[in-house]
Design a protein around this motif. Structure first.
Motif, PDB file in Angstrom:
ATOM      1  N   ALA A  88       0.836  -1.207   0.000  1.00 16.58           N
ATOM      2  CA  ALA A  88       0.000   0.000   0.000  1.00 16.58           C
ATOM      3  C   ALA A  88       0.866   1.251   0.000  1.00 16.58           C
ATOM      4  CB  ALA A  88      -0.937  -0.009   1.207  1.00 16.58           C
ATOM      5  N   VAL A  89       1.957   1.210   0.760  1.00 20.05           N
ATOM      6  CA  VAL A  89       2.885   2.349   0.801  1.00 20.05           C
ATOM      7  C   VAL A  89       3.451   2.628  -0.592  1.00 20.05           C
ATOM      8  CG1 VAL A  89       5.121   3.148   1.664  1.00 20.05           C
ATOM      9  CG2 VAL A  89       3.501   2.041   3.226  1.00 20.05           C
ATOM     10  N   SER A  90       3.786   1.561  -1.305  1.00 18.75           N
ATOM     11  CA  SER A  90       4.354   1.737  -2.654  1.00 18.75           C
ATOM     12  C   SER A  90       3.354   2.358  -3.615  1.00 18.75           C
ATOM     13  CB  SER A  90       4.822   0.378  -3.199  1.00 18.75           C
ATOM     14  OG  SER A  90       3.711  -0.465  -3.490  1.00 18.75           O
ATOM     15  N   LYS A  91       2.068   2.320  -3.259  1.00 19.54           N
ATOM     16  CA  LYS A  91       1.025   2.910  -4.098  1.00 19.54           C
ATOM     17  C   LYS A  91       0.636   4.308  -3.627  1.00 19.54           C
ATOM     18  CE  LYS A  91      -0.985  -1.600  -5.294  1.00 19.54           C
ATOM     19  NZ  LYS A  91      -2.203  -2.445  -5.220  1.00 19.54           N
ATOM     20  N   GLY A  92       1.430   4.858  -2.681  1.00 19.28           N
ATOM     21  CA  GLY A  92       1.178   6.217  -2.214  1.00 19.28           C
ATOM     22  C   GLY A  92       0.186   6.319  -1.090  1.00 19.28           C
ATOM     23  N   VAL A  93      -0.068   5.206  -0.395  1.00 15.11           N
ATOM     24  CA  VAL A  93      -1.025   5.199   0.719  1.00 15.11           C
ATOM     25  C   VAL A  93      -0.253   5.088   2.023  1.00 15.11           C
ATOM     26  CG1 VAL A  93      -2.932   3.943   1.793  1.00 15.11           C
ATOM     27  CG2 VAL A  93      -2.808   4.152  -0.699  1.00 15.11           C
ATOM     28  N   ASP A  94      -0.691   5.836   3.038  1.00 14.41           N
ATOM     29  CA  ASP A  94      -0.138   5.691   4.384  1.00 14.41           C
ATOM     30  C   ASP A  94      -1.088   4.790   5.163  1.00 14.41           C
ATOM     31  OD1 ASP A  94       0.800   5.873   6.945  1.00 14.41           O
ATOM     32  OD2 ASP A  94       0.988   8.050   6.965  1.00 14.41           O
ATOM     33  N   PRO A  95      -0.795   3.485   5.265  1.00 10.54           N
ATOM     34  CA  PRO A  95      -1.768   2.554   5.858  1.00 10.54           C
ATOM     35  C   PRO A  95      -2.065   2.837   7.320  1.00 10.54           C
ATOM     36  CG  PRO A  95       0.366   1.490   5.533  1.00 10.54           C
ATOM     37  CD  PRO A  95       0.435   2.793   4.832  1.00 10.54           C
ATOM     38  N   VAL A  96      -1.065   3.257   8.075  1.00 11.03           N
ATOM     39  CA  VAL A  96      -1.293   3.532   9.496  1.00 11.03           C
ATOM     40  C   VAL A  96      -2.214   4.731   9.663  1.00 11.03           C
ATOM     41  CG1 VAL A  96      -0.187   4.192  11.667  1.00 11.03           C
ATOM     42  CG2 VAL A  96       0.904   2.506  10.176  1.00 11.03           C
ATOM     43  N   ALA A  97      -1.979   5.782   8.884  1.00  5.72           N
ATOM     44  CA  ALA A  97      -2.827   6.972   8.974  1.00  5.72           C
ATOM     45  C   ALA A  97      -4.249   6.658   8.537  1.00  5.72           C
ATOM     46  CB  ALA A  97      -2.248   8.092   8.116  1.00  5.72           C
ATOM     47  N   GLU A  98      -4.388   5.826   7.496  1.00 11.32           N
ATOM     48  CA  GLU A  98      -5.723   5.462   7.027  1.00 11.32           C
ATOM     49  C   GLU A  98      -6.486   4.685   8.084  1.00 11.32           C
ATOM     50  OE1 GLU A  98      -7.309   6.284   4.183  1.00 11.32           O
ATOM     51  OE2 GLU A  98      -5.623   7.630   3.829  1.00 11.32           O
ATOM     52  N   GLU A  99      -5.793   3.762   8.745  1.00 13.72           N
ATOM     53  CA  GLU A  99      -6.448   2.980   9.799  1.00 13.72           C
ATOM     54  C   GLU A  99      -6.823   3.863  10.978  1.00 13.72           C
ATOM     55  OE1 GLU A  99      -3.721  -0.085  10.753  1.00 13.72           O
ATOM     56  OE2 GLU A  99      -3.937  -1.136   8.849  1.00 13.72           O
ATOM     57  N   ALA A 100      -5.910   4.791  11.317  1.00 10.03           N
ATOM     58  CA  ALA A 100      -6.186   5.684  12.440  1.00 10.03           C
ATOM     59  C   ALA A 100      -7.385   6.580  12.128  1.00 10.03           C
ATOM     60  CB  ALA A 100      -4.956   6.542  12.738  1.00 10.03           C
ATOM     61  N   LYS A 101      -7.436   7.053  10.884  1.00  7.54           N
ATOM     62  CA  LYS A 101      -8.556   7.896  10.478  1.00  7.54           C
ATOM     63  C   LYS A 101      -9.868   7.118  10.558  1.00  7.54           C
ATOM     64  CE  LYS A 101     -10.452  10.302   6.461  1.00  7.54           C
ATOM     65  NZ  LYS A 101     -10.248  10.659   5.042  1.00  7.54           N
ATOM     66  N   ALA A 102      -9.838   5.872  10.067  1.00  2.90           N
ATOM     67  CA  ALA A 102     -11.045   5.047  10.090  1.00  2.90           C
ATOM     68  C   ALA A 102     -11.502   4.792  11.521  1.00  2.90           C
ATOM     69  CB  ALA A 102     -10.787   3.724   9.374  1.00  2.90           C
ATOM     70  N   ALA A 103     -10.541   4.674  12.419  1.00  5.18           N
ATOM     71  CA  ALA A 103     -10.880   4.407  13.820  1.00  5.18           C
ATOM     72  C   ALA A 103     -11.045   5.678  14.626  1.00  5.18           C
ATOM     73  CB  ALA A 103      -9.782   3.545  14.459  1.00  5.18           C
ATOM     74  N   GLY A 104     -10.839   6.837  13.995  1.00  5.42           N
ATOM     75  CA  GLY A 104     -10.938   8.101  14.711  1.00  5.42           C
ATOM     76  C   GLY A 104      -9.815   8.305  15.697  1.00  5.42           C
ATOM     77  N   LEU A 105      -8.609   7.788  15.407  1.00  4.08           N
ATOM     78  CA  LEU A 105      -7.511   7.813  16.367  1.00  4.08           C
ATOM     79  C   LEU A 105      -6.399   8.789  15.994  1.00  4.08           C
ATOM     80  CD1 LEU A 105      -7.179   3.976  17.040  1.00  4.08           C
ATOM     81  CD2 LEU A 105      -8.497   5.667  18.326  1.00  4.08           C
ATOM     82  N   LEU A 106      -6.628   9.679  15.037  1.00  2.00           N
ATOM     83  CA  LEU A 106      -5.592  10.629  14.683  1.00  2.00           C
ATOM     84  C   LEU A 106      -5.266  11.523  15.876  1.00  2.00           C
ATOM     85  CD1 LEU A 106      -6.502  11.904  11.097  1.00  2.00           C
ATOM     86  CD2 LEU A 106      -4.485  10.609  11.778  1.00  2.00           C
ATOM     87  N   THR A 107      -3.991  11.755  16.097  1.00  2.00           N
ATOM     88  CA  THR A 107      -3.590  12.639  17.184  1.00  2.00           C
ATOM     89  C   THR A 107      -3.558  14.085  16.706  1.00  2.00           C
ATOM     90  OG1 THR A 107      -1.228  12.484  16.697  1.00  2.00           O
ATOM     91  CG2 THR A 107      -2.162  10.802  18.168  1.00  2.00           C
ATOM     92  N   VAL A 108      -3.505  15.002  17.664  1.00  2.00           N
ATOM     93  CA  VAL A 108      -3.413  16.419  17.316  1.00  2.00           C
ATOM     94  C   VAL A 108      -2.133  16.682  16.527  1.00  2.00           C
ATOM     95  CG1 VAL A 108      -3.187  18.758  18.258  1.00  2.00           C
ATOM     96  CG2 VAL A 108      -4.797  17.126  19.294  1.00  2.00           C
TER      97      VAL A 108
END
Length: 440
Positions: A88-108
């Motif tokens: 996913a990273v090689s395709k320009g996706v940040d998998p950790v950020a996407e998962e955090a966003k989906a779970a509402g876990l992004l930090t300030v």
């Protein structure tokens, strides 16, 4: 540390890192797989072993994340999951950020980093529906690093309450994030009501952009009551201007920085903002129109009329290869040390609580004392969103004479030539007679 390929045997053989002989605390260490680059095992001092991935995000930041704990996940399961995420990273996706966003876990901190990256790339528009200026981003970055991240950076945005945000504002105002100036260059990190309120405005704006662009669901700073800072009323009286002028002349004889002294005098002669004056380039001066043609200011592109005394000061500056009237001592930038020069001069003059903004306020106040209207003073200061000189071109000649008169009066005060007996009405009458003579 890297191995040929991470296997169960290798993971089982890994030992917890030992404390160093000098007692320095040892953190975790890593073993990286050479077959699947970015896949590894983290071993904590406690002996806990976890599978991790490490990669660079599309914004260019390095990220490391735990994907599973050894014992609850086998090596092969971890390898398969790591492979999926790294693809996913090689395709320009940040998998950790996407998962955090989906779970509402992004930090300030993550939202702030996202904002800076997007704004620097020109993908976030400011109030004027234009990309945010580099100077504004520099101030935003400073507030993020100095105040927002230390107090709220690790908090998940979804868990923030309005009370948390206002609590951070109170901490900033109380000086909890204050730091002294490090070394001989750079500034100190200060607290106070004004700094706290402006930081909350920045945080609120960042969250608003994140909501609008779908990064977070809601703005936890919405409705924050920002501290009201006392307006800066300090201005120099006529006697204080004379005292400052006398000290400026003495400081020049004593070897004070000539560029700094010239910049201070220019600020008083024009009422320019500090960075407008310091960043002034030679090509912006229009001698025929007695004006500075700014390609950009806080109010956009602007023509600012200045007095002949200010023009003479600019033309008297030594010519160098630098494009700036007030060049830096080294490098290609402009001079930045005017605040420290002003502090030293004011200390010698016995003047307290003086900043470059005080000089701007003093210029405006002197123009008011000479009887000029708020509209005219606003034009001289560049307060209009589209530039008063642009919208009221028929008063250009009046502005030129006003700028000349205010600059001449300021120069007379600084040089000890002022005549206090002249009344306000007589000054206004002289200006009016000049305007009548020109037919303006």
């Amino acid at each position: 540390m890297a191995t040929e390929k991470i296997t169960k045997r290798i993971v089982d053989a890994l030992k917890a890192p030992k404390p160093s002989r000098d007692g320095v605390k040892v953190r975790e260490h890593f073993v990286w797989d050479r077959e699947l680059r970015g896949f590894g095992v983290q071993v904590m001092p406690s002996g806990l072993k976890s599978f991790v991935i490490q990669y660079r995000t599309p914004e260019g930041r390095n990220r490391r994340a735990v994907i599973g704990r050894y014992g609850l996940m086998t090596v092969e399961e971890a390898r398969k999951l790591a492979h999926e995420k790294l693809v996913a990273v090689s395709k320009g996706v940040d998998p950790v950020a996407e998962e955090a966003k989906a779970a509402g876990l992004l930090t300030v901190a993550e939202v702030c980093d996202w904002y800076l990256a997007e704004a620097e790339a020109g993908r976030i528009l400011g109030r004027r529906r234009r990309p945010i200026k580099p100077s504004t981003l520099a101030m935003d970055r400073s507030r993020i690093e100095a105040h927002i991240k230390p107090l709220l950076g690790r908090r998940q945005v979804a868990s923030l309450k309005l009370g948390d945000v206002e609590g951070a504002q109170a901490d900033i105002a109380a000086g909890k994030t204050s730091k002294p100036r490090a070394g001989s260059r750079g500034g100190a990190t200060t607290g106070g009501d004004g700094v706290a309120a402006r930081t909350m405005s920045t945080l609120h704006s960042i969250f608003e952009h994140a909501v609008r662009l779908g990064k977070i669901e809601a703005n936890p700073a919405k409705g924050v009551r920002r501290l009201a800072s006392a307006p800066r009323e300090r201005r120099l009286s006529r006697s204080e201007i004379e005292r400052l002028g006398k000290t400026l002349r003495a400081a020049a004889q004593e070897g004070e920085h000539p560029t700094g002294l010239a910049a201070i005098r220019f600020l008083l002669l024009t009422g320019f903002r500090r960075m407008e004056a310091l960043g002034l380039q030679r090509t912006w001066l229009d001698e025929e129109e007695c004006a500075i043609r700014f390609p950009d200011t806080k109010s956009g592109a602007q023509i600012r009329v200045i007095g002949q005394a200010a023009i003479d000061l600019l033309l008297d500056q030594p010519k160098t290869k630098s494009p700036f009237f007030f060049p830096a001592d080294w490098g290609e930038g402009h001079f930045i040390g005017v605040v420290r020069v002003l502090d030293r001069v004011c200390q010698k003059a016995g003047l307290a609580d003086i900043t470059p903004h005080t000089l701007r306020h003093t210029y405006a106040s002197l123009a008011g004392d000479l009887g000029f209207s708020e509209l005219t003073i606003a034009a001289l200061l560049g307060h209009s969103a589209r530039g008063v000189t642009q919208r009221y071109v028929h008063i250009d000649e009046a502005l030129r004479m006003t700028a000349d008169q205010v600059a001449d009066e300021m120069a007379d005060l600084l040089d000890g030539r002022a005549t206090p007996s002249r009344s306000r009405s007589s000054r206004r009458g002289r200006s009016e007679r000049k305007l009548e003579a020109t037919g303006a």
